[in-house]
Scaffold this motif. Structure first.
Motif, PDB file in Angstrom:
ATOM      1  N   SER A 103      52.743  -3.276  19.909  1.00 16.00           N
ATOM      2  CA  SER A 103      52.315  -2.149  20.730  1.00 16.00           C
ATOM      3  C   SER A 103      53.513  -1.286  21.147  1.00 16.00           C
ATOM      4  CB  SER A 103      51.579  -2.707  21.954  1.00 16.00           C
ATOM      5  OG  SER A 103      51.327  -1.709  22.870  1.00 16.00           O
ATOM      6  N   ILE A 104      54.612  -1.929  21.533  1.00 12.09           N
ATOM      7  CA  ILE A 104      55.837  -1.200  21.891  1.00 12.09           C
ATOM      8  C   ILE A 104      56.322  -0.382  20.688  1.00 12.09           C
ATOM      9  CG2 ILE A 104      58.313  -1.556  22.359  1.00 12.09           C
ATOM     10  CD1 ILE A 104      57.458  -3.897  24.214  1.00 12.09           C
ATOM     11  N   ALA A 105      56.304  -1.006  19.503  1.00 13.97           N
ATOM     12  CA  ALA A 105      56.777  -0.314  18.301  1.00 13.97           C
ATOM     13  C   ALA A 105      55.871   0.878  17.964  1.00 13.97           C
ATOM     14  CB  ALA A 105      56.835  -1.288  17.128  1.00 13.97           C
ATOM     15  N   GLN A 106      54.570   0.697  18.096  1.00 14.54           N
ATOM     16  CA  GLN A 106      53.643   1.793  17.791  1.00 14.54           C
ATOM     17  C   GLN A 106      53.915   2.999  18.700  1.00 14.54           C
ATOM     18  OE1 GLN A 106      51.681   1.948  15.293  1.00 14.54           O
ATOM     19  NE2 GLN A 106      50.795  -0.041  14.805  1.00 14.54           N
ATOM     20  N   GLU A 107      54.135   2.731  19.996  1.00 14.53           N
ATOM     21  CA  GLU A 107      54.402   3.835  20.928  1.00 14.53           C
ATOM     22  C   GLU A 107      55.708   4.536  20.591  1.00 14.53           C
ATOM     23  OE1 GLU A 107      53.953   3.356  25.114  1.00 14.53           O
ATOM     24  OE2 GLU A 107      52.344   1.903  24.868  1.00 14.53           O
ATOM     25  N   ALA A 108      56.715   3.750  20.218  1.00 17.72           N
ATOM     26  CA  ALA A 108      58.003   4.348  19.841  1.00 17.72           C
ATOM     27  C   ALA A 108      57.837   5.226  18.603  1.00 17.72           C
ATOM     28  CB  ALA A 108      59.037   3.248  19.587  1.00 17.72           C
ATOM     29  N   TRP A 109      57.045   4.743  17.644  1.00 14.39           N
ATOM     30  CA  TRP A 109      56.851   5.514  16.402  1.00 14.39           C
ATOM     31  C   TRP A 109      56.172   6.852  16.684  1.00 14.39           C
ATOM     32  CZ3 TRP A 109      59.615   1.874  14.384  1.00 14.39           C
ATOM     33  CH2 TRP A 109      59.967   1.929  13.054  1.00 14.39           C
ATOM     34  N   ILE A 110      55.109   6.801  17.502  1.00 14.90           N
ATOM     35  CA  ILE A 110      54.367   8.037  17.793  1.00 14.90           C
ATOM     36  C   ILE A 110      55.272   9.044  18.497  1.00 14.90           C
ATOM     37  CG2 ILE A 110      52.521   8.963  19.246  1.00 14.90           C
ATOM     38  CD1 ILE A 110      50.937   6.359  18.563  1.00 14.90           C
ATOM     39  N   LEU A 136      58.758   9.105  18.630  1.00 22.03           N
ATOM     40  CA  LEU A 136      60.001   9.493  17.955  1.00 22.03           C
ATOM     41  C   LEU A 136      59.763   9.999  16.538  1.00 22.03           C
ATOM     42  CD1 LEU A 136      62.270   6.470  18.976  1.00 22.03           C
ATOM     43  CD2 LEU A 136      62.340   8.772  19.917  1.00 22.03           C
ATOM     44  N   VAL A 137      58.926   9.294  15.793  1.00 20.17           N
ATOM     45  CA  VAL A 137      58.775   9.595  14.364  1.00 20.17           C
ATOM     46  C   VAL A 137      57.746  10.701  14.162  1.00 20.17           C
ATOM     47  CG1 VAL A 137      58.359   8.578  12.083  1.00 20.17           C
ATOM     48  CG2 VAL A 137      59.360   7.178  13.892  1.00 20.17           C
ATOM     49  N   GLY A 138      56.646  10.650  14.904  1.00 13.29           N
ATOM     50  CA  GLY A 138      55.651  11.708  14.796  1.00 13.29           C
ATOM     51  C   GLY A 138      54.291  11.234  15.278  1.00 13.29           C
ATOM     52  N   GLU A 139      53.483  12.175  15.778  1.00 12.55           N
ATOM     53  CA  GLU A 139      52.185  11.815  16.361  1.00 12.55           C
ATOM     54  C   GLU A 139      51.257  11.161  15.350  1.00 12.55           C
ATOM     55  OE1 GLU A 139      50.189  14.902  18.414  1.00 12.55           O
ATOM     56  OE2 GLU A 139      51.824  15.222  19.832  1.00 12.55           O
ATOM     57  N   ASP A 140      51.396  11.541  14.088  1.00 15.18           N
ATOM     58  CA  ASP A 140      50.486  11.005  13.070  1.00 15.18           C
ATOM     59  C   ASP A 140      51.074   9.796  12.339  1.00 15.18           C
ATOM     60  OD1 ASP A 140      48.781  13.089  13.698  1.00 15.18           O
ATOM     61  OD2 ASP A 140      49.780  14.435  12.274  1.00 15.18           O
ATOM     62  N   GLU A 141      52.229   9.349  12.794  1.00 14.16           N
ATOM     63  CA  GLU A 141      52.908   8.261  12.092  1.00 14.16           C
ATOM     64  C   GLU A 141      52.467   6.913  12.673  1.00 14.16           C
ATOM     65  OE1 GLU A 141      54.615   8.714   9.501  1.00 14.16           O
ATOM     66  OE2 GLU A 141      55.165  10.837   9.590  1.00 14.16           O
ATOM     67  N   VAL A 142      51.896   6.089  11.824  1.00 18.66           N
ATOM     68  CA  VAL A 142      51.426   4.792  12.311  1.00 18.66           C
ATOM     69  C   VAL A 142      52.142   3.668  11.572  1.00 18.66           C
ATOM     70  CG1 VAL A 142      49.153   5.532  13.075  1.00 18.66           C
ATOM     71  CG2 VAL A 142      49.487   4.876  10.693  1.00 18.66           C
ATOM     72  N   LEU A 143      52.250   2.568  12.271  1.00 17.74           N
ATOM     73  CA  LEU A 143      52.747   1.343  11.669  1.00 17.74           C
ATOM     74  C   LEU A 143      51.527   0.488  11.352  1.00 17.74           C
ATOM     75  CD1 LEU A 143      55.683   0.683  14.128  1.00 17.74           C
ATOM     76  CD2 LEU A 143      55.932   0.956  11.658  1.00 17.74           C
ATOM     77  N   VAL A 144      51.401   0.094  10.112  1.00 17.62           N
ATOM     78  CA  VAL A 144      50.252  -0.707   9.697  1.00 17.62           C
ATOM     79  C   VAL A 144      50.619  -2.184   9.824  1.00 17.62           C
ATOM     80  CG1 VAL A 144      48.658  -1.205   7.806  1.00 17.62           C
ATOM     81  CG2 VAL A 144      49.548   1.119   8.119  1.00 17.62           C
ATOM     82  N   PRO A 145      49.807  -2.961  10.576  1.00 22.70           N
ATOM     83  CA  PRO A 145      50.171  -4.363  10.809  1.00 22.70           C
ATOM     84  C   PRO A 145      49.865  -5.264   9.623  1.00 22.70           C
ATOM     85  CG  PRO A 145      48.165  -3.832  12.001  1.00 22.70           C
ATOM     86  CD  PRO A 145      48.617  -2.559  11.339  1.00 22.70           C
ATOM     87  N   THR A 199      65.113   8.669   9.504  1.00 22.39           N
ATOM     88  CA  THR A 199      66.110   9.591  10.055  1.00 22.39           C
ATOM     89  C   THR A 199      65.647  11.035   9.867  1.00 22.39           C
ATOM     90  OG1 THR A 199      67.846   8.006   9.562  1.00 22.39           O
ATOM     91  CG2 THR A 199      68.541  10.287   9.926  1.00 22.39           C
ATOM     92  N   ARG A 200      65.140  11.346   8.675  1.00 21.91           N
ATOM     93  CA  ARG A 200      64.649  12.713   8.422  1.00 21.91           C
ATOM     94  C   ARG A 200      63.460  13.040   9.324  1.00 21.91           C
ATOM     95  NH1 ARG A 200      67.248  15.216   4.692  1.00 21.91           N
ATOM     96  NH2 ARG A 200      68.295  14.135   2.977  1.00 21.91           N
ATOM     97  N   ALA A 201      62.600  12.036   9.561  1.00 25.48           N
ATOM     98  CA  ALA A 201      61.429  12.256  10.428  1.00 25.48           C
ATOM     99  C   ALA A 201      61.880  12.547  11.862  1.00 25.48           C
ATOM    100  CB  ALA A 201      60.519  11.035  10.382  1.00 25.48           C
TER     101      ALA A 201
END
Lengths: 171, 120
Positions: free
Chosen positions: A30-37, A39-48, A85-87
């Motif tokens: 959950s922490i990682a998902q929030e960081a991704w949204i 920092l990386v982008g609103e549409d960027e998801v981590l698939v478990p 990094t590019r994201a």
């Protein structure tokens, strides 16, 4: 009545908590998902889903020092670290990425994930500056909370791992 | 209004600037500092109206920078943008004179909530 001090209580307080007693995989994910949204982008998801071992792996991590001492380690393939990094850089992303850019961006993701993991652990604790390179050695396989995820189909793992070897078994 | 952004990560400084713009604060002068010592020097030379600072930085941390500023008599409005948002860190920040603490990860709503009473 005389109470004999058997030393049991002292020995009991000498034990260190294992990370599995303090945080679970769902919280780390959950922490990682929030960081991704963020920092990386609103549409960027981590698939478990486990993505297998990364090709040409690189890790970024921060150390937590306190009642629990260890590292929060992100590991992915070098190409994926460059994509991340590019994201993060978006319109500021240069044509050719410098190693320094990847260390900065990938390290900052570890900093954000690690800072939030630290906040979920008993304190007070200190947090190191991020580091990037080969992952710190796993000292105690029992003191490990690990999640395996995929981003854009590539493996990303997060290990919250103790820095200390196992205590000797009680006699 | 001039805003000083202190973070040892260049990428994070850019993300903070981008989030400020997304939150509607897009017509302010931005000055960047790469650690607490640089921020302390630039508060003197650039005279910002607000400092947004990371906590954990080499050379001088954000809290050391804030303490040095207050010790020297500077009352510049100061807020943290940090990955460490635990209650104890918030208390330390408030006790040192910080107006707010924005925890990473953040979004434009987080910035608006923290900055609505600070930035005109």
């Amino acid at each position: 009545m005389t109470t004999l001090d058997s030393g049991e209580r002292r020995r009991g307080s000498d034990t260190r908590p294992l990370i599995t007693e303090l945080i679970d995989e769902g919280t780390v994910e959950s922490i990682a998902q929030e960081a991704w949204i963020s920092l990386v982008g609103e549409d960027e998801v981590l698939v478990p889903l486990p993505g297998g071992p990364a090709t040409d792996p690189v890790s970024s991590w921060v150390d937590v020092v306190g009642p629990w001492t260890g590292s929060v380690v992100l590991t992915t393939g070098r190409r994926t670290a460059e994509e991340l990094t590019r994201a993060l850089l978006r319109e500021h992303s240069p044509a050719v990425l410098e190693e320094e850019d990847v260390a900065d961006a990938f390290g900052e993701i570890a900093n954000v994930v690690g800072g939030n993991v630290k906040a979920a652990l008993p304190g007070p604790s200190g947090l190191s500056l991020p580091d990037v390179g080969s992952a710190p050695a796993l000292r105690n396989p029992a003191d490990l909370c690990r999640v395996e995820l995929q981003w854009r189909g590539e493996p990303v793992s997060i290990s919250v791992q103790g820095a200390l070897p196992p205590l000797p078994a009680p006699r | 209004m001039k805003i000083l952004i202190a973070d040892d990560s260049r990428v994070m400084r850019q993300i903070v600037i981008r989030t400020l713009r997304q939150a509607g604060y897009d017509d302010h002068d931005i000055v960047e500092a790469e650690d607490g010592a640089d921020a302390l020097a630039k508060v003197g030379s650039e005279k910002p109206d607000l400092v947004l600072s990371d906590w954990n930085m080499p050379n001088m941390t954000g809290i050391e920078c804030l303490q040095a500023l207050r010790s020297s008599g500077s009352a510049v409005p100061f807020g943290f943008v940090t990955s460490e948002g635990s209650p104890e860190m918030r208390e330390r920040a408030a006790n040192a004179g910080a107006l707010f603490l924005i925890a990473k990860p953040f979004n434009e709503e987080t910035f608006q909530e923290a900055l609505s009473g600070v930035i005109a």
